[in-house]
Design a protein around this motif. Structure first.
Motif, PDB file in Angstrom:
ATOM      1  N   PHE A   1     -45.240 -21.754  -5.840  1.00 45.73           N
ATOM      2  CA  PHE A   1     -45.008 -20.431  -5.275  1.00 45.73           C
ATOM      3  C   PHE A   1     -43.530 -20.163  -4.969  1.00 45.73           C
ATOM      4  O   PHE A   1     -42.937 -19.234  -5.510  1.00 45.73           O
ATOM      5  N   TYR A   2     -42.912 -20.954  -4.105  1.00 44.09           N
ATOM      6  CA  TYR A   2     -41.560 -20.654  -3.617  1.00 44.09           C
ATOM      7  C   TYR A   2     -40.524 -20.660  -4.743  1.00 44.09           C
ATOM      8  O   TYR A   2     -39.719 -19.740  -4.861  1.00 44.09           O
ATOM      9  N   ASN A   3     -40.512 -21.685  -5.557  1.00 41.46           N
ATOM     10  CA  ASN A   3     -39.496 -21.796  -6.606  1.00 41.46           C
ATOM     11  C   ASN A   3     -39.760 -20.891  -7.812  1.00 41.46           C
ATOM     12  O   ASN A   3     -38.816 -20.435  -8.448  1.00 41.46           O
ATOM     13  N   ARG A   4     -41.024 -20.617  -8.132  1.00 38.86           N
ATOM     14  CA  ARG A   4     -41.327 -19.907  -9.377  1.00 38.86           C
ATOM     15  C   ARG A   4     -41.839 -18.480  -9.205  1.00 38.86           C
ATOM     16  O   ARG A   4     -41.721 -17.676 -10.133  1.00 38.86           O
ATOM     17  N   GLN A   5     -42.426 -18.155  -8.048  1.00 35.72           N
ATOM     18  CA  GLN A   5     -43.057 -16.843  -7.904  1.00 35.72           C
ATOM     19  C   GLN A   5     -42.472 -15.983  -6.780  1.00 35.72           C
ATOM     20  O   GLN A   5     -42.393 -14.775  -6.933  1.00 35.72           O
ATOM     21  N   ARG A   6     -42.105 -16.612  -5.680  1.00 37.85           N
ATOM     22  CA  ARG A   6     -41.650 -15.840  -4.516  1.00 37.85           C
ATOM     23  C   ARG A   6     -40.329 -15.143  -4.820  1.00 37.85           C
ATOM     24  O   ARG A   6     -39.371 -15.768  -5.251  1.00 37.85           O
ATOM     25  N   LEU A   7     -40.287 -13.841  -4.588  1.00 40.14           N
ATOM     26  CA  LEU A   7     -39.075 -13.064  -4.819  1.00 40.14           C
ATOM     27  C   LEU A   7     -38.168 -13.162  -3.600  1.00 40.14           C
ATOM     28  O   LEU A   7     -38.636 -13.106  -2.465  1.00 40.14           O
TER      29      LEU A   7
ATOM     30  N   LYS B   1     -31.970 -12.089  -1.578  1.00 40.73           N
ATOM     31  CA  LYS B   1     -30.616 -12.583  -1.845  1.00 40.73           C
ATOM     32  C   LYS B   1     -30.395 -12.925  -3.312  1.00 40.73           C
ATOM     33  O   LYS B   1     -29.272 -13.092  -3.752  1.00 40.73           O
ATOM     34  N   ASN B   2     -31.472 -13.051  -4.074  1.00 42.20           N
ATOM     35  CA  ASN B   2     -31.391 -13.339  -5.508  1.00 42.20           C
ATOM     36  C   ASN B   2     -31.646 -12.088  -6.346  1.00 42.20           C
ATOM     37  O   ASN B   2     -32.045 -12.191  -7.500  1.00 42.20           O
ATOM     38  N   GLY B   3     -31.465 -10.916  -5.755  1.00 40.51           N
ATOM     39  CA  GLY B   3     -31.750  -9.691  -6.499  1.00 40.51           C
ATOM     40  C   GLY B   3     -33.230  -9.535  -6.788  1.00 40.51           C
ATOM     41  O   GLY B   3     -33.616  -8.986  -7.807  1.00 40.51           O
ATOM     42  N   TYR B   4     -34.063 -10.005  -5.895  1.00 38.58           N
ATOM     43  CA  TYR B   4     -35.519  -9.964  -6.000  1.00 38.58           C
ATOM     44  C   TYR B   4     -36.040 -10.715  -7.230  1.00 38.58           C
ATOM     45  O   TYR B   4     -36.965 -10.283  -7.897  1.00 38.58           O
ATOM     46  N   LEU B   5     -35.400 -11.851  -7.496  1.00 36.89           N
ATOM     47  CA  LEU B   5     -35.872 -12.788  -8.509  1.00 36.89           C
ATOM     48  C   LEU B   5     -36.323 -14.061  -7.803  1.00 36.89           C
ATOM     49  O   LEU B   5     -35.839 -14.375  -6.715  1.00 36.89           O
ATOM     50  N   SER B   6     -37.215 -14.805  -8.445  1.00 38.17           N
ATOM     51  CA  SER B   6     -37.572 -16.119  -7.911  1.00 38.17           C
ATOM     52  C   SER B   6     -36.374 -17.049  -8.117  1.00 38.17           C
ATOM     53  O   SER B   6     -35.506 -16.772  -8.958  1.00 38.17           O
ATOM     54  N   PRO B   7     -36.288 -18.156  -7.378  1.00 38.49           N
ATOM     55  CA  PRO B   7     -35.177 -19.081  -7.599  1.00 38.49           C
ATOM     56  C   PRO B   7     -35.074 -19.566  -9.046  1.00 38.49           C
ATOM     57  O   PRO B   7     -33.978 -19.657  -9.595  1.00 38.49           O
ATOM     58  N   CYS B   8     -36.204 -19.860  -9.697  1.00 34.73           N
ATOM     59  CA  CYS B   8     -36.162 -20.311 -11.097  1.00 34.73           C
ATOM     60  C   CYS B   8     -35.623 -19.215 -12.008  1.00 34.73           C
ATOM     61  O   CYS B   8     -34.786 -19.480 -12.879  1.00 34.73           O
TER      62      CYS B   8
END
Length: 137
Positions: free
Chosen positions: A107-113, A116-123
């Motif tokens: 969830f957190y690394n691949r799906q959660r927006l 601070k990342n421009g509403y992207l997941s960390p991956c």
């Protein structure tokens, strides 16, 4: 992105060292990596600080009584507790480890927006920025 984590019965220097070593094995980060933490004794231990130094990592440690100094780490643990753990009847340490793994790795690394990342997941953020770097190099 969360890349190294560990679960144990107590918050010890061995636990945080295991998490850091996991991150190093998985990603082989370059010197200059910033490791965020609070002022817990496990993060102040000689063994942990020597491991940071060995890899050329920088320690970002909050000032005493100032949780805002490490807002990103505090925010992550708040999100883990509020979004995933609270309200879940966990029956064992094994079940807790599985839930934390699911939250971080799926969830957190691949799906959660992340705002601070421009509403992207960390991956996705990492993938976009790596592509931009490769195109501009």
């Amino acid at each position: 992105m969360v890349v190294g984590w560990s679960i144990g019965k107590r918050m010890t220097k061995e636990l945080v060292i295991d998490a850091l070593e996991t991150a190093v094995k998985r990603r082989n980060p370059a010197p200059g990596l910033i490791c965020h933490s609070d002022r817990g004794s496990q993060y102040c231990s000689h063994a942990y600080r020597e491991l940071l130094q060995k890899h050329g990592f920088l320690c970002s440690m909050s000032r005493k009584g100032e949780c805002q100094d490490n807002a990103c780490a505090e925010t992550f643990f708040h999100s883990l507790k509020v979004e995933w753990i609270y309200g879940e009847p966990l029956k064992s340490r094994y079940q807790m480890k599985q839930e934390v793994r699911e939250y971080i790795e799926v969830f957190y690394n691949r799906q959660r927006l992340h705002s601070k990342n421009g509403y992207l997941s960390p991956c996705d953020f990492e993938r976009v920025n790596q592509s931009s770097f490769l195109l501009s190099a």
